[in-house]
Design a protein around this motif. Structure first.
Motif, PDB file in Angstrom:
ATOM      1  N   LEU A   1      39.621  45.840 -27.911  1.00  0.00           N
ATOM      2  CA  LEU A   1      38.566  46.160 -28.878  1.00  0.00           C
ATOM      3  C   LEU A   1      38.502  47.653 -29.151  1.00  0.00           C
ATOM      4  CD1 LEU A   1      35.760  43.716 -27.694  1.00  0.00           C
ATOM      5  CD2 LEU A   1      37.304  43.472 -29.632  1.00  0.00           C
TER       6      LEU A   1
ATOM      7  N   PRO B   1      37.254  50.521 -40.648  1.00  0.00           N
ATOM      8  CA  PRO B   1      37.020  51.378 -41.825  1.00  0.00           C
ATOM      9  C   PRO B   1      36.521  52.770 -41.416  1.00  0.00           C
ATOM     10  CG  PRO B   1      35.755  49.334 -41.968  1.00  0.00           C
ATOM     11  CD  PRO B   1      36.392  49.332 -40.630  1.00  0.00           C
ATOM     12  N   THR B   2      36.093  52.875 -40.171  1.00  0.00           N
ATOM     13  CA  THR B   2      35.617  54.150 -39.620  1.00  0.00           C
ATOM     14  C   THR B   2      36.690  54.822 -38.769  1.00  0.00           C
ATOM     15  OG1 THR B   2      34.642  52.623 -38.048  1.00  0.00           O
ATOM     16  CG2 THR B   2      33.131  53.715 -39.547  1.00  0.00           C
TER      17      THR B   2
ATOM     18  N   LEU C   1      29.033  46.355 -35.211  1.00  0.00           N
ATOM     19  CA  LEU C   1      29.713  45.557 -36.226  1.00  0.00           C
ATOM     20  C   LEU C   1      28.925  44.273 -36.502  1.00  0.00           C
ATOM     21  CD1 LEU C   1      32.390  45.072 -37.884  1.00  0.00           C
ATOM     22  CD2 LEU C   1      33.318  44.004 -35.828  1.00  0.00           C
ATOM     23  N   GLU C   2      28.162  43.848 -35.494  1.00  0.00           N
ATOM     24  CA  GLU C   2      27.426  42.571 -35.597  1.00  0.00           C
ATOM     25  C   GLU C   2      25.950  42.822 -35.788  1.00  0.00           C
ATOM     26  OE1 GLU C   2      27.759  39.965 -32.274  1.00  0.00           O
ATOM     27  OE2 GLU C   2      29.695  39.180 -32.919  1.00  0.00           O
TER      28      GLU C   2
ATOM     29  N   ARG D   1      38.989  49.320 -32.879  1.00  0.00           N
ATOM     30  CA  ARG D   1      38.052  50.177 -33.623  1.00  0.00           C
ATOM     31  C   ARG D   1      38.599  51.592 -33.806  1.00  0.00           C
ATOM     32  NH1 ARG D   1      34.952  49.686 -28.740  1.00  0.00           N
ATOM     33  NH2 ARG D   1      34.946  51.711 -27.733  1.00  0.00           N
TER      34      ARG D   1
ATOM     35  N   CYS E   1      33.261  43.967 -30.730  1.00  0.00           N
ATOM     36  CA  CYS E   1      33.776  45.142 -31.429  1.00  0.00           C
ATOM     37  C   CYS E   1      32.648  45.858 -32.189  1.00  0.00           C
ATOM     38  CB  CYS E   1      34.880  44.738 -32.396  1.00  0.00           C
ATOM     39  SG  CYS E   1      35.927  46.128 -32.879  1.00  0.00           S
ATOM     40  N   SER E   2      32.828  47.156 -32.353  1.00  0.00           N
ATOM     41  CA  SER E   2      31.889  47.964 -33.125  1.00  0.00           C
ATOM     42  C   SER E   2      32.674  48.714 -34.185  1.00  0.00           C
ATOM     43  CB  SER E   2      31.195  48.982 -32.216  1.00  0.00           C
ATOM     44  OG  SER E   2      30.489  48.338 -31.187  1.00  0.00           O
ATOM     45  N   LEU E   3      31.955  49.219 -35.190  1.00  0.00           N
ATOM     46  CA  LEU E   3      32.625  50.119 -36.131  1.00  0.00           C
ATOM     47  C   LEU E   3      32.910  51.441 -35.430  1.00  0.00           C
ATOM     48  CD1 LEU E   3      30.462  49.185 -39.194  1.00  0.00           C
ATOM     49  CD2 LEU E   3      32.950  48.938 -39.070  1.00  0.00           C
ATOM     50  N   MET E   4      31.938  51.919 -34.673  1.00  0.00           N
ATOM     51  CA  MET E   4      32.150  53.101 -33.840  1.00  0.00           C
ATOM     52  C   MET E   4      31.386  52.926 -32.541  1.00  0.00           C
ATOM     53  SD  MET E   4      31.839  56.341 -36.448  1.00  0.00           S
ATOM     54  CE  MET E   4      31.811  57.628 -35.209  1.00  0.00           C
ATOM     55  N   TYR E   5      32.004  53.320 -31.451  1.00  0.00           N
ATOM     56  CA  TYR E   5      31.292  53.449 -30.180  1.00  0.00           C
ATOM     57  C   TYR E   5      31.982  54.604 -29.476  1.00  0.00           C
ATOM     58  CZ  TYR E   5      29.069  52.418 -25.740  1.00  0.00           C
ATOM     59  OH  TYR E   5      28.339  52.517 -24.573  1.00  0.00           O
ATOM     60  N   GLU E   6      31.457  55.802 -29.655  1.00  0.00           N
ATOM     61  CA  GLU E   6      32.229  56.977 -29.292  1.00  0.00           C
ATOM     62  C   GLU E   6      31.440  57.912 -28.395  1.00  0.00           C
ATOM     63  OE1 GLU E   6      34.410  58.620 -32.594  1.00  0.00           O
ATOM     64  OE2 GLU E   6      35.387  56.664 -32.861  1.00  0.00           O
TER      65      GLU E   6
ATOM     66  N   ILE F   1      34.900  54.946 -44.339  1.00  0.00           N
ATOM     67  CA  ILE F   1      33.668  55.659 -44.007  1.00  0.00           C
ATOM     68  C   ILE F   1      34.118  56.828 -43.135  1.00  0.00           C
ATOM     69  CG2 ILE F   1      31.442  55.565 -42.839  1.00  0.00           C
ATOM     70  CD1 ILE F   1      31.483  52.496 -43.338  1.00  0.00           C
TER      71      ILE F   1
ATOM     72  N   MET G   1      27.867  52.485 -33.814  1.00  0.00           N
ATOM     73  CA  MET G   1      27.638  51.790 -35.071  1.00  0.00           C
ATOM     74  C   MET G   1      28.111  50.351 -34.884  1.00  0.00           C
ATOM     75  SD  MET G   1      29.039  52.773 -38.852  1.00  0.00           S
ATOM     76  CE  MET G   1      28.555  54.468 -38.809  1.00  0.00           C
TER      77      MET G   1
ATOM     78  N   PRO H   1      28.289  46.731 -26.550  1.00  0.00           N
ATOM     79  CA  PRO H   1      29.287  47.574 -27.207  1.00  0.00           C
ATOM     80  C   PRO H   1      30.674  47.459 -26.589  1.00  0.00           C
ATOM     81  CG  PRO H   1      27.958  48.884 -25.707  1.00  0.00           C
ATOM     82  CD  PRO H   1      27.452  47.466 -25.597  1.00  0.00           C
TER      83      PRO H   1
ATOM     84  N   GLY I   1      35.371  38.956 -29.911  1.00  0.00           N
ATOM     85  CA  GLY I   1      35.004  40.347 -30.200  1.00  0.00           C
ATOM     86  C   GLY I   1      34.624  40.635 -31.633  1.00  0.00           C
TER      87      GLY I   1
ATOM     88  N   HIS J   1      42.038  55.970 -41.804  1.00  0.00           N
ATOM     89  CA  HIS J   1      41.755  56.821 -42.966  1.00  0.00           C
ATOM     90  C   HIS J   1      43.024  57.426 -43.561  1.00  0.00           C
ATOM     91  CE1 HIS J   1      37.439  57.557 -41.272  1.00  0.00           C
ATOM     92  NE2 HIS J   1      37.546  56.406 -41.891  1.00  0.00           N
TER      93      HIS J   1
END
Lengths: 437, 169
Positions: A360, A369-370, B51-52, A364, B62-67, B165, B49, B58, A193, A375
């Motif tokens: 996963l 970091p998001t 990650l790769e 996240r 993993c992603s930074l965001m998947y919302e 972020i 957003m 998605p 992942g 935060h």
């Protein structure tokens, strides 16, 4: 002016029975001593052997401040080498991961090394005849870390040749790794992942400390988990509970619930939250998974494995794992006030994909970091990193449920809001900082 | 009532209307009109957003965001909270967009895709961080208005270690 180098007594004095001196977090000299002593005397997590599945596969990382490369040698074993050419010091493996074949080749002058570090060959060798090269440290090749232990796929290394053995260092705490691995019907994990990398302007131990801090979620995370909970409560009755809500809402559990969840305290700074119950206990069942587990282990054993819902297991010095959702967080020290947090996730081999999907999502939502949870945690660490410079009171407090009797007790289950594991972290810190002084 | 969220003129959006939508969306974010911004999303819309680099999955990557809209709403609601400590003081953002490019339009499928290179700055206290990214908007017309089915933000350094972020790119 040096205040701590070579002065074991001064270092020990920084850790009182239930208080820790702020220098442990803010002092750069102590940080350098941590790199030299603490991260050399302890068993530090390097990586997972699924990252180097085949001969010649390598993965580059750090142990404290030391650049290392973990590699699958031609004999099938995982080796850990200092990632430095003995010639000019160039890092030999430049990428995070890859396959080097049977040898590493330095990109500067083409010196070659076998994957156990030993020198394979040099080009144009006649220039070294009768120069004394044969007897120089360079002729030994890349320095190999002698003490490496692969525990069910998790690779640890102790940089110092002398020190506690692997089993002695971890003791009963390895049961958390066992539970995570046993959750695969075939007893196997794979890194999967991608890794979340999150830079923190704070000391690495603030993250370690936080892992068994059960009195912060309902306070620091009210804005995220509390908002998610409040919005969910407004959803029309009968709405299926989204996975994200299942993940967020338990963060808002009251103190009483965290008390009842319990904390287990092991030696050498290891411990875990969520002994009897945890924030991961009430996730929805994944279709088909229990049947697979039952077929693999029998009903009773399968229930026992899945019935353990340990929350955070913290392993001294710098990792935390979550068995029930197959996650490992590595707190990589960069300087006294800077830490790189890596959050790694694992696939349970032969288990349904939905388990990885949930892992996963957790990663996240909580560790990116998001992440709205991340935060607020980071805000607290960074405020502490600044606030600790205030003079007048130089001590960090850990008195919650302190009892002097704990100093002689081992492997204990206690109330879930006890700060005992944190106190043990700093006792272990003082011990392993000074072990070879 | 969401200001600057006009109905499209004809039965199908013009390229100009698609481009204007993307520009307005960024402006709403910089003006911190987050509730208005949420209404730009279709009910089944996603913000992604990766990650790769070049990520296609998605779900199992993993992603930074998947919302979805629920999670985006939690973020927007949180930003208003009294106890949202990482937003005391609040962050601010600044988008600089290159002219959006209409990548594809399929009227029959009600599917329009734009691609926009951008620089994004997020700032809080004395820190200011610059990000470079490409935004891909998958848009559809619903009740005469353009709506986001998917907003994908690919950071040029998606796999780097980041600090917080906190807002939306």
């Amino acid at each position: 002016m040096s205040r701590y180098a070579g002065d074991a007594e001064a270092i020990r004095k920084l850790v009182r029975e239930a208080e820790v001196h702020r220098d442990v977090f803010v002092d750069e000299e102590l940080f350098q001593l941590e790199m030299e002593h603490l991260f050399a005397n302890t068993w530090v997590y390097v990586g997972h052997d699924s990252q180097v599945a085949n001969e010649g596969d390598f993965y580059t990382t750090t142990i404290g401040s030391q650049p290392v490369v973990m590699v699958r040698h031609t004999d099938g074993e995982v080796k850990v080498l200092l990632n430095r050419c003995p010639h000019k010091g160039v890092k030999i493996a430049g990428e995070t991961c890859g396959n080097t074949g049977k040898v590493f080749r330095c990109p500067y002058h083409a010196w070659r090394f076998r994957t156990d570090g030993s020198l394979h060959s040099l080009p144009w060798t006649q220039g070294y005849d009768n120069t004394g090269f044969k007897d120089s440290p360079a002729a030994l090749g890349m320095t190999r870390v002698k003490n490496v232990h692969n525990y069910r796929g998790f690779v640890f290394a102790r940089l110092n040749d002398e020190g506690p053995g692997f089993e002695e260092f971890f003791g009963d705490s390895l049961s958390s790794f066992d539970n995570m691995v046993d959750r695969s019907p075939v007893g196997k994990l794979q890194v999967a992942g991608g890794v979340l990398r999150y830079m923190h302007n704070c000391n690495w131990k603030m993250l370690v400390d936080n892992q068994t801090d059960t009195c912060h979620p309902m306070v620091a995370h009210e804005s995220s988990a509390g908002t998610a909970k409040a919005m969910w409560q407004k959803a029309p009755e009968g709405t299926p509970k989204p996975m994200a809500v299942e993940i967020f809402v338990p963060f808002m559990s009251p103190y009483e619930d965290f008390d009842k969840m319990g904390i287990r305290v092991w030696e050498n700074g290891h411990g875990h939250t969520g002994v009897h119950h945890s924030i991961h206990s009430d996730y929805s069942a994944i279709p088909g998974y229990f049947d697979q587990m039952k077929a693999a282990y029998g009903e009773e054993r399968a229930k026992a494995i899945l019935g353990e819902a340990r929350h955070n297991t913290v392993y001294f010095p710098n990792i935390m794992i979550k068995g029930p959702i197959q996650l490992l967080r590595l707190f990589k020290p960069i300087s006294a006030n800077r830490t790189l947090v890596e959050s790694w996730t694992f696939r349970l081999v032969d288990a349904p994909d939905l388990l990885l999907e949930r892992t996963l999502m957790y990663n996240r939502l909580i560790n990116a970091p998001t992440s709205v949870v991340g935060h607020d945690d980071l805000e607290m660490y960074e405020r502490a990193q600044e606030g600790l410079h205030a003079n007048g009171n130089e001590w960090v407090n850990m008195h919650r449920l302190y009892d002097p009797a704990e100093l002689t007790q081992k492997n204990v289950v206690t109330v879930g809001t006890n700060e005992w594991v944190m106190r043990n972290t700093y006792r272990a810190w003082a011990h392993f900082m000074t072990l070879d002084m | 009532m969401n200001r600057n969220d006009p109905k499209i003129d004809g039965a199908f959006p013009s390229d100009r209307e698609l481009v204007d939508f993307v520009l307005r969306e960024a402006r709403m974010l910089d003006q911190q009109r987050f509730e208005d911004w949420l209404t730009l999303f279709a009910n089944d819309g996603y913000y992604w957003m990766p990650l790769e680099w070049g990520q296609t999955d998605p779900r199992l990557v993993c992603s930074l965001m998947y919302e979805d809209k629920l999670l985006l709403s939690v973020r927007v609601e949180r930003l208003k909270g009294e106890r949202t400590f990482s937003q005391k003081p609040r962050s601010r953002s600044h988008h600089v967009l290159q002219m959006p490019h209409v990548e594809s339009r399929d009227e029959a499928a009600n599917s329009y895709v734009t691609w926009t290179a951008m620089h994004y700055v997020e700032t809080r206290n004395d820190e200011q961080t610059l990000y470079a990214a490409w935004a891909t908007h998958h848009l559809a017309v619903e009740d005469g208005k353009l709506r986001i089915k998917l907003k994908r933000v690919d950071l040029v350094n998606c796999d780097a270690a980041f600090g917080n972020i906190q807002l939306f790119m």
